[in-house]
Scaffold this motif. Structure first.
Motif, PDB file in Angstrom:
ATOM      1  N   ASN A  71       0.811  -1.218   0.000  1.00  0.00           N
ATOM      2  CA  ASN A  71       0.000   0.000   0.000  1.00  0.00           C
ATOM      3  C   ASN A  71       0.843   1.267   0.000  1.00  0.00           C
ATOM      4  O   ASN A  71       0.306   2.366  -0.138  1.00  0.00           O
ATOM      5  CB  ASN A  71      -0.912   0.045   1.230  1.00  0.00           C
ATOM      6  CG  ASN A  71      -2.078  -0.910   1.124  1.00  0.00           C
ATOM      7  OD1 ASN A  71      -2.355  -1.460   0.053  1.00  0.00           O
ATOM      8  ND2 ASN A  71      -2.769  -1.130   2.229  1.00  0.00           N
ATOM      9  N   TYR A  72       2.163   1.105   0.159  1.00  0.00           N
ATOM     10  CA  TYR A  72       3.029   2.242   0.392  1.00  0.00           C
ATOM     11  C   TYR A  72       4.079   2.423  -0.689  1.00  0.00           C
ATOM     12  O   TYR A  72       4.701   1.452  -1.141  1.00  0.00           O
ATOM     13  CB  TYR A  72       3.742   2.110   1.739  1.00  0.00           C
ATOM     14  CG  TYR A  72       2.795   2.154   2.910  1.00  0.00           C
ATOM     15  CD1 TYR A  72       2.178   0.997   3.369  1.00  0.00           C
ATOM     16  CD2 TYR A  72       2.496   3.355   3.540  1.00  0.00           C
ATOM     17  CE1 TYR A  72       1.297   1.031   4.423  1.00  0.00           C
ATOM     18  CE2 TYR A  72       1.618   3.402   4.603  1.00  0.00           C
ATOM     19  CZ  TYR A  72       1.025   2.236   5.036  1.00  0.00           C
ATOM     20  OH  TYR A  72       0.149   2.286   6.090  1.00  0.00           O
TER      21      TYR A  72
ATOM     22  N   SER B 254       1.945   6.850   2.026  1.00  0.00           N
ATOM     23  CA  SER B 254       0.798   6.213   1.390  1.00  0.00           C
ATOM     24  C   SER B 254       0.182   7.031   0.277  1.00  0.00           C
ATOM     25  O   SER B 254      -0.833   6.637  -0.265  1.00  0.00           O
ATOM     26  CB  SER B 254      -0.269   5.878   2.439  1.00  0.00           C
ATOM     27  OG  SER B 254      -0.666   7.066   3.107  1.00  0.00           O
TER      28      SER B 254
ATOM     29  N   TRP C   9       4.420   1.824  -5.193  1.00  0.00           N
ATOM     30  CA  TRP C   9       3.956   0.649  -4.471  1.00  0.00           C
ATOM     31  C   TRP C   9       4.198  -0.650  -5.242  1.00  0.00           C
ATOM     32  O   TRP C   9       4.454  -1.692  -4.658  1.00  0.00           O
ATOM     33  CB  TRP C   9       2.470   0.793  -4.159  1.00  0.00           C
ATOM     34  CG  TRP C   9       1.608   0.794  -5.389  1.00  0.00           C
ATOM     35  CD1 TRP C   9       1.232   1.881  -6.135  1.00  0.00           C
ATOM     36  CD2 TRP C   9       1.026  -0.346  -6.034  1.00  0.00           C
ATOM     37  NE1 TRP C   9       0.471   1.482  -7.196  1.00  0.00           N
ATOM     38  CE2 TRP C   9       0.322   0.125  -7.165  1.00  0.00           C
ATOM     39  CE3 TRP C   9       1.034  -1.720  -5.766  1.00  0.00           C
ATOM     40  CZ2 TRP C   9      -0.370  -0.733  -8.019  1.00  0.00           C
ATOM     41  CZ3 TRP C   9       0.348  -2.570  -6.616  1.00  0.00           C
ATOM     42  CH2 TRP C   9      -0.344  -2.057  -7.727  1.00  0.00           C
TER      43      TRP C   9
END
Length: 124
Positions: free
Chosen positions: A31-32, A100, A53
């Motif tokens: 997610n990052y 994020s 990501w």
């Protein structure tokens, strides 16, 4: 929360190579967007590289372009920094960091989570 732990630092001669790793735990790693930063004694923390990501997009600081490669393995929750042709001016504590947003930030203040760093020393 995302916990980040760097490893792989050490002492190497100029022209040598090292591979840093950053192990992530906690929330979903994929997610990052992930970045590498470094800080030399008496200097501010500076951007080194960032990857999206998926790993499909990357961006490098001019000082390391062509010598360093950032990559990630989302199945292993691990970020890497392959450093080749090392120079004494690459000596620093290297940190991995996560954010994020969908944007590939190079500003340290945009990152939400940080590791504690790993020391890289390049001798001349």
């Amino acid at each position: 929360q995302v916990q980040l732990v760097e490893s792989g630092g050490g002492l190497v001669q100029a022209g040598g190579s090292l591979r840093l790793s950053c192990a992530a735990s906690g929330r979903t790693f994929s997610n990052y967007n992930m970045g590498w930063f470094r800080q030399a004694p008496g200097k501010e923390r500076e951007f080194v590289a960032v990857t999206s990501w998926s790993g499909g997009s990357t961006y490098y600081a001019d000082a390391v372009k062509g010598r360093f490669t950032i990559s990630r393995d989302n199945a292993k929750n691990t970020l890497y920094l392959q450093m080749n042709s090392l120079k004494p001016e690459d000596t620093a504590v290297y940190y991995c960091a996560a954010h994020s947003s969908t944007i590939l930030f190079i500003a340290a203040r945009r990152y939400d989570y940080w590791g504690r760093g790993t020391q890289v020393t390049v001798s001349s």
